[in-house]
Design an enzyme around this catalytic site. Structure first.
Site, PDB file in Angstrom:
ATOM      1  N   CYS A 140      -3.858   3.608   9.217  1.00  0.00           N
ATOM      2  CA  CYS A 140      -2.622   3.219  10.007  1.00  0.00           C
ATOM      3  C   CYS A 140      -2.235   4.088  11.058  1.00  0.00           C
ATOM      4  O   CYS A 140      -1.172   3.926  11.452  1.00  0.00           O
ATOM      5  CB  CYS A 140      -1.770   2.756   8.735  1.00  0.00           C
ATOM      6  SG  CYS A 140      -2.044   1.906   7.435  1.00  0.00           S
ATOM      7  N   CYS A 179       0.671  -1.241   0.027  1.00  0.00           N
ATOM      8  CA  CYS A 179       0.085   0.006  -0.088  1.00  0.00           C
ATOM      9  C   CYS A 179       1.039   1.307   0.042  1.00  0.00           C
ATOM     10  O   CYS A 179       0.732   2.203  -0.680  1.00  0.00           O
ATOM     11  CB  CYS A 179      -0.876  -0.007   1.054  1.00  0.00           C
ATOM     12  SG  CYS A 179      -1.947   1.528   1.183  1.00  0.00           S
ATOM     13  N   CYS A 180       1.963   1.284   0.659  1.00  0.00           N
ATOM     14  CA  CYS A 180       2.745   2.376   1.011  1.00  0.00           C
ATOM     15  C   CYS A 180       3.552   2.683  -0.303  1.00  0.00           C
ATOM     16  O   CYS A 180       3.973   3.791  -0.751  1.00  0.00           O
ATOM     17  CB  CYS A 180       3.963   2.222   1.947  1.00  0.00           C
ATOM     18  SG  CYS A 180       3.151   2.629   3.642  1.00  0.00           S
ATOM     19  N   CYS A 224       7.463   4.008   5.940  1.00  0.00           N
ATOM     20  CA  CYS A 224       6.591   3.748   4.738  1.00  0.00           C
ATOM     21  C   CYS A 224       7.105   3.516   3.436  1.00  0.00           C
ATOM     22  O   CYS A 224       6.503   3.286   2.610  1.00  0.00           O
ATOM     23  CB  CYS A 224       5.578   5.266   4.733  1.00  0.00           C
ATOM     24  SG  CYS A 224       6.594   6.473   4.266  1.00  0.00           S
ATOM     25  N   CYS A 279      -1.323   7.890   7.258  1.00  0.00           N
ATOM     26  CA  CYS A 279      -2.636   7.944   6.919  1.00  0.00           C
ATOM     27  C   CYS A 279      -3.603   7.612   7.790  1.00  0.00           C
ATOM     28  O   CYS A 279      -3.386   6.751   8.821  1.00  0.00           O
ATOM     29  CB  CYS A 279      -2.611   6.666   5.806  1.00  0.00           C
ATOM     30  SG  CYS A 279      -1.732   7.241   4.279  1.00  0.00           S
TER      31      CYS A 279
END
Length: 247
Positions: free
Chosen positions: A208, A124-125, A228, A205
């Site tokens: 998280c 995702c990062c 990240c 985010c």
């Protein structure tokens, strides 16, 4: 993007030279040489607009308020962060905000249901931060960051100037403690991120990040993840987990 050997060696030589030049200088002196002296080429600031972001941005604004400020808009930020971006840049008189964010087309492939943060936060990062950052910062020779050695084990031994991708990463606040950061923010009466008063020590985010009494413990809570993917690690390598995988 992978640089050729000659380009990488050239960047490493330049980083070593700048580290020698910056030895013993304070943050303002380093920023003067980078922003106004041009010693590292075209400069931008990379900011998360998190809990401590105002400190570096204030110092940059004092040198040149037109310095490009790159905000990684992951499309997963708290609404409070997005409002803070506008409020803080206005308060400091910063005039050149650059939003780096993933396209909806790219997210349709890498994160089609928007839930990648829960199943694979590293990927995702990579999709939401690393790739947009690389695309935007390749237009600059160096990027200023607010990273500090006290923040994580990965950052404890970092140099003021490092090599990352095709640019230099410069950390003028590297030796600032958390107490020094907070004292400067109070002295300058800097606008605080609205979530700080709600117990958020480090802000990323929304899915998280959670409130925490311990610094940065609220990021990716319950896992050993601390970075990240937008910064190099202490061994000098860019952490780009997911680069060679699908989705």
């Amino acid at each position: 993007m992978t640089l050729g050997t000659n380009k990488t060696q050239e960047l490493r030589r330049k980083a070593a030279k700048l580290n020698e030049q910056f030895a013993g200088l304070n943050a303002r002196q380093i920023l003067s040489r980078v922003i106004n002296g041009g010693v590292a080429g075209r400069a931008a600031v990379l900011s998360s607009f998190g809990a401590e972001a105002a400190v570096l941005l204030k110092l940059v604004a004092e040198k040149n308020p037109a310095t490009p400020v790159v905000f990684l808009d992951t499309r997963k930020h708290f609404p409070e962060t997005l409002a803070y971006v506008e409020n803080l840049t206005d308060a400091l008189g910063l005039t050149t905000l650059v939003r780096a964010r993933p396209s909806y087309g790219q997210l349709a492939v890498s994160d089609p249901d928007g839930n990648r943060h829960a199943t694979d936060p590293d990927r995702c990062c990579y999709a939401r931060k690393t790739l947009p950052m690389i695309s935007t910062l390749r237009n600059f020779d160096c990027v200023l960051t607010g990273r500090k050695r006290h923040q994580t084990d990965d950052r404890a031994q970092m140099d003021v100037v490092e090599v990352q991708e095709s640019w230099l990463s410069i950390n003028p606040l590297a030796d600032w403690s958390l107490d020094e950061v907070r004292a400067y923010a109070r002295e300058m009466a800097l606008p605080a991120h609205p979530l700080v008063s709600q117990g958020f020590q480090s802000i990323g985010c929304q899915p998280c990040t959670q409130p925490s009494e311990d610094y940065r413990a609220g990021r990716w809570a319950g896992s050993d993840k601390t970075e990240c993917g937008i910064h190099i690690t202490k061994d000098g390598k860019v952490r780009r987990i997911g680069a060679n995988t699908n989705g």
